[in-house]
Enzyme design. Structure first.
Site, PDB file in Angstrom:
ATOM      1  N   HIS A   1      22.835 -19.761   5.372  1.00  0.00           N
ATOM      2  CA  HIS A   1      22.775 -18.630   6.314  1.00  0.00           C
ATOM      3  C   HIS A   1      21.795 -17.607   5.738  1.00  0.00           C
ATOM      4  CE1 HIS A   1      23.751 -16.054   9.523  1.00  0.00           C
ATOM      5  NE2 HIS A   1      25.025 -15.783   9.296  1.00  0.00           N
TER       6      HIS A   1
ATOM      7  N   HIS B   1      14.889 -24.730  13.314  1.00  0.00           N
ATOM      8  CA  HIS B   1      16.136 -24.072  13.702  1.00  0.00           C
ATOM      9  C   HIS B   1      16.683 -24.784  14.922  1.00  0.00           C
ATOM     10  CE1 HIS B   1      19.085 -21.094  14.834  1.00  0.00           C
ATOM     11  NE2 HIS B   1      18.765 -20.318  13.810  1.00  0.00           N
TER      12      HIS B   1
ATOM     13  N   ASP C   1      13.757 -16.493   7.954  1.00  0.00           N
ATOM     14  CA  ASP C   1      13.870 -16.428   6.488  1.00  0.00           C
ATOM     15  C   ASP C   1      12.490 -16.499   5.826  1.00  0.00           C
ATOM     16  OD1 ASP C   1      16.880 -16.629   6.369  1.00  0.00           O
ATOM     17  OD2 ASP C   1      16.407 -18.494   7.407  1.00  0.00           O
TER      18      ASP C   1
END
Length: 348
Positions: free
Chosen positions: A198, A236, A277
């Site tokens: 995460h 993703h 990220d």
């Protein structure tokens, strides 16, 4: 693809329930945010559009359905002795969890005020200077960031504020469903965020960038693929065409050449686009932000979403308590006593 999965799954309740756990069917009704056709929306507003001008405070007013734009001040911040941003964040929220009131029976307007104070305390814990300025300005000053990065920090916080029912948002909602304090809800969200799958993914991305600097992009990528693990920070499940948040942030500044090369090489090798990220790690490297800045930005930005979910769940007033499907050893049931009178009848 979704239709195919539904047909294969059939109508068995246990299979349907299991399919909701990992990137499956929606299980909670919310008015806060959603992902549709590869785009993220906050109460119907496209997040990339919002990020062009809105502050995190503006977004909090939207996500909390607040009567006014909150101010994330540091007035309630207590000194916490800890060496790292993460440790200070945990300690600050633990203190808030232990001293705050339960949520049930409290008006939404009061909860919004407490929520604003919590975001302010969390921001201060990760380095924001005291004051009443917007939180992105306080963070930039605390990190002694380049003036050019101030607006990028604002943009990143807005892009990170929520993302439907993430694991950390679910953790916050489950906690809120028990009537726990908002401090406890945010602490639960932070705990879930810290995992490497995460918000902790930024550490793995930074490690990848370090490998690239020591060797080269192709070698670092092949080493990851040979290990059987995906390249961190790319691909993703909810954004098959690419993470729009990452695209928006990466397009807003001059990404260092070696990182551009790495992003292009991963795309050519795997067909995967960068996630948020990667964008956060690139932002931190480009502007020499603190090492833990990507995680801190994630935590401060996403705390607004955790609080939105917590306030919404508190208003619903029911506890989230799913059942587990047992697959362990056979049950060793206690022997039932004979029915009354059965022994006497057998002697007859």
């Amino acid at each position: 693809m979704t239709l195919v999965r539904r047909r294969r799954r059939g109508k068995r309740p246990d299979v349907i329930a299991a399919s909701t756990i990992a990137w499956g069917e929606p299980i909670i009704t919310t008015t806060i945010s959603t992902i549709e056709s590869g785009r993220l929306y906050y109460r119907g507003r496209d997040v990339v559009d919002l990020s062009s001008t809105a502050s995190l405070e503006d977004v909090a007013a939207v996500l909390w359905d607040a009567p006014a734009v909150p101010r994330f001040t540091s007035e309630r911040q207590r000194a916490v002795a800890a060496d790292s941003m993460r440790a200070r964040a945990y300690a600050t929220l633990a203190g808030a969890a232990a001293t705050s009131s339960p949520t049930f029976g409290r008006a939404a307007s009061v909860l919004c005020e407490e929520a604003a104070a919590l975001v302010g305390c969390l921001a201060s814990a990760v380095g924001a200077v005291p004051g009443t300025s917007p939180v992105h300005i306080r963070l930039a000053k605390g990190w002694k960031a380049d003036e050019a990065s101030v607006d990028l920090i604002r943009r990143a916080l807005v892009l990170l504020a929520d993302q439907e029912l993430t694991t950390s948002a679910f953790a916050a909602r489950v906690t809120a469903s028990t009537g726990a304090s908002l401090g406890a809800c945010v602490l639960a969200g932070l705990a879930a965020l810290s995992g490497p799958l995460h918000g902790g993914a930024s550490v793995r991305v930074q490690s990848l960038f370090g490998e690239v600097a020591r060797t080269n992009a192709d070698e670092a990528i092949q080493r990851h693929l040979a290990s059987g693990w995906a390249v961190p920070g790319f691909g993703h499940p909810l954004y098959p065409e690419g993470d729009p948040r990452a695209a928006a942030l990466l397009a807003a500044f001059d990404v260092p050449a070696h990182l551009k090369t790495t992003i292009a090489a991963v795309g050519a090798t795997t067909g995967q686009a960068p996630t948020i990220d990667v964008a956060l790690a690139a932002l931190a490297e480009r502007f020499n932000l603190p090492e833990d800045a990507p995680f801190a930005l994630f935590a401060v930005g996403r705390s607004v979403g955790w609080l939105a979910h917590s306030i919404e769940q508190s208003a619903i007033g029911t506890m989230i308590r799913p059942r587990a499907r047992y697959t362990g050893p056979p049950l060793m049931r206690p022997e039932s006593p004979p029915p009354p009178g059965s022994a006497a009848r057998s002697r007859g």
